[in-house]
Design an enzyme around this catalytic site. Structure first.
Site, PDB file in Angstrom:
ATOM      1  CD  GLN A 104      31.766   1.958   4.961  1.00 33.37           C
ATOM      2  OE1 GLN A 104      31.827   1.556   6.023  1.00 33.37           O
ATOM      3  NE2 GLN A 104      30.953   1.261   4.157  1.00 33.37           N
ATOM      4  CD  GLU A 161      23.317   0.974   7.535  1.00 33.87           C
ATOM      5  OE1 GLU A 161      23.687   1.329   8.643  1.00 33.87           O
ATOM      6  OE2 GLU A 161      22.163   1.319   6.127  1.00 33.87           O
ATOM      7  N   GLY A 173      23.312   9.917   9.182  1.00 34.17           N
ATOM      8  CA  GLY A 173      25.040   8.911   9.141  1.00 34.17           C
ATOM      9  C   GLY A 173      23.559   7.625  10.312  1.00 34.17           C
ATOM     10  N   GLY A 174      25.039   7.139  10.655  1.00 28.44           N
ATOM     11  CA  GLY A 174      25.075   5.781  11.492  1.00 28.44           C
ATOM     12  C   GLY A 174      23.918   5.793  12.356  1.00 28.44           C
ATOM     13  CD  GLU A 206      15.914  10.088   6.770  1.00 29.52           C
ATOM     14  OE1 GLU A 206      15.108   8.855   7.032  1.00 29.52           O
ATOM     15  OE2 GLU A 206      14.250  10.798   7.251  1.00 29.52           O
TER      16      GLU A 206
END
Ligand code: UN1
Length: 496
Positions: free
Chosen positions: A333, A386, A230-231, A252
């Site tokens: 998002q 990101e 995830g973030g 990750e």
């Protein structure tokens, strides 16, 4: 079109349950906001029940021979292959990636489950020489126990499978908590394993928020390993929380993946790669190309062709195979990406293409953003953070050394790529780029399951998923010393 939106419970100990009095939530398609599925908002006590079930099932699953566990996984792969089109359609509907990529998501799941099934006949340890006579040394792999798999929405079938298949083949039992906005894809994956014959309690499924279900999982002392994708902000919280229980936390996290295009590159090939890497999955991959580092010698020429090509991408209903870019996955998002576009503008980056939310007609029903290209300067926030959307920052550099400096000067290090025809330079880049993955003359996306996947710096905390090393995350290594000398031998003492 409003498809049927079924309701799902929690899978605990082999039974789908809807605990009395529990709240529910729904997933909605980012295409048109129509409901896709209805789910239970799990509570801490549901997590406790799931971990109870996983703990109770552990001894039986642990003692099932690994090749037999592999047979069950192979069956899961077969079932998923049979259901590929249906699940791919669901991925596209629930998450919004175009249908070719929805199929790719499911195919990546099938590939990895098959790969891990084979691991059931390996799970190799080592034999290592002893410093003493008549003594034999080896290592064996043992499962960890109950593991938690906490997964994101962008690969709603394959990332769960990367974790679940690897955890199961190693003999662990699992509590799986998926991202809330792709819970139906997750539930269907769980059904595949159920149908394949995974015994009750071996795979448990609890939907709900990260703050409630995720935290309860991390806090339960019986959960020894947490595998999270995830973030970076959430990843940091998961890591800190898991550290309290001295747990193994596998992370990750994000990327800010560069493509370097040198002046000697095959520009047609580079163009194809940049378009797919940046705007495939509407830029919502950890591996998405978010920075194009362009050699000054070809800057104007390449940028003009890129803008022309991206300007022709068809944006719309991802179920339609003629569409190139679908919606972004959710209202949150969409807002985050639009905010970053605004940040880029305010920082003085030039919008070379796009930059707006698409409106009118069917666009108003969902979350559609124009593929956006910024001419940016290294150091701007849009070149550092990101964004996770269809936004590409183009940065001009004078030579290879500057390209590498820019490529590496970010907090992340997941994927990277260089387009060049100079073989020495290509090998040099493999050495120089700070990333877990480097592509030569190919885009930053599209890793294959039989290779390790993960990154350096703030992309994670050093682990890798996929490939044969995936089993490192989910096994303890035991060192075994077998002394057949029939006398007491003292290591470090009898040897000198
Ligand atoms: C991710 O975005 O987290 O390499 C996973 C790729 C895919 C996996 C991406 N195979 O782009």
């Amino acid at each position: 079109m409003s498809a049927h939106a079924p309701s799902y419970g929690l899978l605990i100990g082999g039974e789908w349950k809807t605990p009395a009095g529990s709240a529910t939530f729904s997933t909605r398609s980012p295409i048109d906001r129509e409901p896709v599925g209805h789910f239970v908002a799990g509570r801490p006590e549901d997590v406790t029940s799931a971990v109870d079930a996983a703990s109770a099932a552990f001894p039986g699953w642990r003692s099932t021979p690994a090749p037999a566990r592999g047979t069950i996984l192979l069956r899961a792969a077969e079932i998923l292959r049979r259901r590929k089109e249906e699940v791919a359609q669901l991925v596209t509907r629930e998450m919004g990636k175009v249908i070719a990529e929805g199929r790719g998501d499911v195919q990546e799941s099938i590939d990895f489950i098959e790969y891990m099934a084979g691991e059931g006949r390996r799970l190799a340890g080592e034999t290592i020489p002893s410093e003493l006579h008549s003594k034999f040394c080896l290592t064996v792999r043992q499962p960890k126990g109950v593991v938690a798999c906490i997964t994101p929405w962008n690969f709603p079938t394959s990332i769960p499978n990367w974790k679940i298949a690897a955890a199961l083949i190693c003999g662990n039992t699992v509590v799986f908590k998926p991202a809330s906005n792709t819970a139906r894809c997750a539930a269907e994956i769980v059904r595949v394993y159920e149908e394949a014959g995974v015994p009750p309690g071996v795979l448990n499924f609890v939907t709900g928020s990260g703050g409630v279900v995720g935290n309860a999982l991390i806090d339960d002392p019986r959960v020894r390993t947490i595998s999270f994708t995830g973030g970076v902000a959430t990843g940091r919280e998961v890591y800190v929380r898991g550290a309290q229980g001295l747990k193994m936390v596998h992370l990750e996290l994000g990327g800010k993946n560069p493509v370097i295009v040198m002046d000697d590159a095959n520009l047609d090939l580079a163009l194809d790669g940049v378009v797919f890497g940046a705007f495939g999955t509407a830029g919502q991959r950890c591996t998405a190309t978010s920075r194009l580092i362009l050699h000054a010698g070809i800057y104007e020429r390449f940028l003009a062709r890129l803008v022309e090509r991206v300007g022709k991408l068809r944006i719309g209903d991802p179920v339609d195979p003629k569409i190139d870019v679908g919606p972004v996955a959710s209202a949150d998002q969409e807002q985050k990406i639009l905010d970053y576009i605004e940040i880029g503008r305010r920082e003085g980056a030039t919008v070379a293409l796009g930059g707006k939310k698409l409106t009118g007609g069917a666009y108003d029903l969902g979350y559609f953003i124009q593929p956006t290209i910024f001419e940016a300067r290294h150091g701007m926030r849009i070149t550092q953070e990101e964004i996770f959307g269809p936004v590409l920052s183009v940065i001009k550099v004078g030579d290879y050394a500057e390209a590498v400096r820019v490529a590496n000067d970010v907090e992340f290090g997941l994927s990277s790529a260089i387009y060049t025809r100079d073989v020495n330079r290509a090998f040099q880049a493999i050495d120089d780029l700070e990333a877990g993955i480097t592509y030569i003359n190919a885009p930053t996306i599209g890793a294959e399951v039989q290779l390790p996947f993960g990154g350096v710096k703030n992309t994670g905390n050093g682990g890798r998923e996929a490939g044969s090393v995936a089993i490192d995350e989910f096994t303890e290594i035991k060192s075994v010393f077998i002394d057949f000398s029939n006398r007491l031998q003292k290591a470090q003492i009898d040897t000198i």
